[in-house]
Enzyme design. Structure first.
Site, PDB file in Angstrom:
ATOM      1  N   LEU A   1       0.556   6.202   5.464  1.00 41.46           N
ATOM      2  CA  LEU A   1      -0.552   7.160   5.343  1.00 41.46           C
ATOM      3  C   LEU A   1      -0.132   8.426   4.592  1.00 41.46           C
ATOM      4  O   LEU A   1      -0.973   9.257   4.252  1.00 41.46           O
ATOM      5  CB  LEU A   1      -1.066   7.562   6.733  1.00 41.46           C
ATOM      6  CG  LEU A   1      -1.925   6.528   7.456  1.00 41.46           C
ATOM      7  CD1 LEU A   1      -2.158   6.958   8.898  1.00 41.46           C
ATOM      8  CD2 LEU A   1      -3.255   6.328   6.750  1.00 41.46           C
TER       9      LEU A   1
ATOM     10  N   GLU B   1      -4.984   1.780  12.132  1.00 39.92           N
ATOM     11  CA  GLU B   1      -3.724   1.495  12.838  1.00 39.92           C
ATOM     12  C   GLU B   1      -3.940   0.593  14.051  1.00 39.92           C
ATOM     13  O   GLU B   1      -2.991   0.244  14.747  1.00 39.92           O
ATOM     14  CB  GLU B   1      -3.044   2.802  13.260  1.00 39.92           C
ATOM     15  CG  GLU B   1      -2.818   3.801  12.118  1.00 39.92           C
ATOM     16  CD  GLU B   1      -2.029   3.221  10.968  1.00 39.92           C
ATOM     17  OE1 GLU B   1      -1.431   2.143  11.118  1.00 39.92           O
ATOM     18  OE2 GLU B   1      -2.026   3.861   9.895  1.00 39.92           O
TER      19      GLU B   1
ATOM     20  N   TYR C   1       4.017   9.315   9.225  1.00 40.69           N
ATOM     21  CA  TYR C   1       5.390   9.136   8.721  1.00 40.69           C
ATOM     22  C   TYR C   1       5.509   7.912   7.815  1.00 40.69           C
ATOM     23  O   TYR C   1       6.569   7.664   7.246  1.00 40.69           O
ATOM     24  CB  TYR C   1       6.355   8.944   9.906  1.00 40.69           C
ATOM     25  CG  TYR C   1       5.997   7.725  10.750  1.00 40.69           C
ATOM     26  CD1 TYR C   1       5.111   7.836  11.821  1.00 40.69           C
ATOM     27  CD2 TYR C   1       6.493   6.462  10.447  1.00 40.69           C
ATOM     28  CE1 TYR C   1       4.742   6.727  12.565  1.00 40.69           C
ATOM     29  CE2 TYR C   1       6.136   5.351  11.185  1.00 40.69           C
ATOM     30  CZ  TYR C   1       5.253   5.493  12.238  1.00 40.69           C
ATOM     31  OH  TYR C   1       4.887   4.382  12.959  1.00 40.69           O
ATOM     32  N   GLY C   2       4.435   7.136   7.695  1.00 45.87           N
ATOM     33  CA  GLY C   2       4.539   5.848   6.983  1.00 45.87           C
ATOM     34  C   GLY C   2       3.617   5.761   5.799  1.00 45.87           C
ATOM     35  O   GLY C   2       3.594   6.648   4.935  1.00 45.87           O
TER      36      GLY C   2
HETATM   37  N1  PCA Z   1       0.875   4.237   9.124  1.00 46.29           N
HETATM   38  C1  PCA Z   1       1.032   5.244  10.126  1.00 46.29           C
HETATM   39  C2  PCA Z   1       1.995   4.640  11.086  1.00 46.29           C
HETATM   40  C3  PCA Z   1       2.840   3.771  10.251  1.00 46.29           C
HETATM   41  C4  PCA Z   1       2.014   3.520   9.040  1.00 46.29           C
HETATM   42  O1  PCA Z   1       2.310   2.829   8.104  1.00 46.29           O
HETATM   43  C5  PCA Z   1       1.617   6.479   9.491  1.00 46.29           C
HETATM   44  O2  PCA Z   1       1.736   6.578   8.262  1.00 46.29           O
HETATM   45  O3  PCA Z   1       2.009   7.380  10.244  1.00 46.29           O
END
Ligand code: PCA
Length: 159
Positions: free
Chosen positions: A9, A81, A6-7
């Site tokens: 990635l 992560e 969700y972030g």
């Molecule tokens: N990376 C992971 C968790 C939050 C982030 O920046 C993601 O994209 O899901």
């Protein structure tokens, strides 16, 4: 195994390149997904890092992306992560584009500081969104600790 991101990635976001290191294994993009449950999604710390918080029912149904990853890619993602020390990967249900609900690994921030719940809650993340809080890459963080992770942990976690 399926993962929901969700972030940073997500496609076009600052850490999406990680998926393309084939030495780190393989992946398949399966499409957009939305969490079945609501969660707070906040942007926190001076590095503007996105965090989904494990407070089910608070916040929004979060829009992100679903990937099928092999064991090696999962290890690479866990490494980036810092699972389980920084984010912790947990299984959550996600609705895919075809309407099916699948269980996906997702990186959540556990043991977070309660102040994070006073921040704005988003329903999706874009580093260059109108919030004006662009993500600061680890390589660009000016802190004493390497890549700023300990600094961030002390700001966002109860440790
Ligand atoms: N990376 C992971 C968790 C939050 C982030 O920046 C993601 O994209 O899901």
């Amino acid at each position: 195994m399926k993962v929901f991101v969700y972030g940073t990635l997500q496609r076009g976001q600052p850490n999406s390149k990680l998926f393309d290191n084939t030495k780190d294994g393989h992946y398949k993009y399966l499409g957009v997904g939305v969490t079945v449950k609501k969660y707070p999604l906040v942007i926190a710390s001076m590095f503007n890092i996105p965090f989904m918080l494990p407070v089910e029912g608070s916040g929004n149904n979060i829009r992100g992306e679903v990937y099928e990853v092999d064991e090696r890619m999962l290890e690479a993602l866990d490494g980036l992560e810092r699972h389980p020390v920084f984010y912790r990967r947990e299984m959550i249900p996600v609705t895919c584009e075809d309407g099916c609900v699948v269980e996906c690994g997702c990186y959540l921030l556990f043991d977070f500081r309660k102040e994070l719940l006073e921040l704005q809650f988003y329903d999706s993340y874009d580093s260059n969104g109108s919030h004006n809080l662009p993500y600061v890459l680890r390589s660009e963080r000016k802190t004493n600790d390497k890549d700023g992770i300990s600094t961030v942990m002390s700001l966002v976690k109860n440790i």
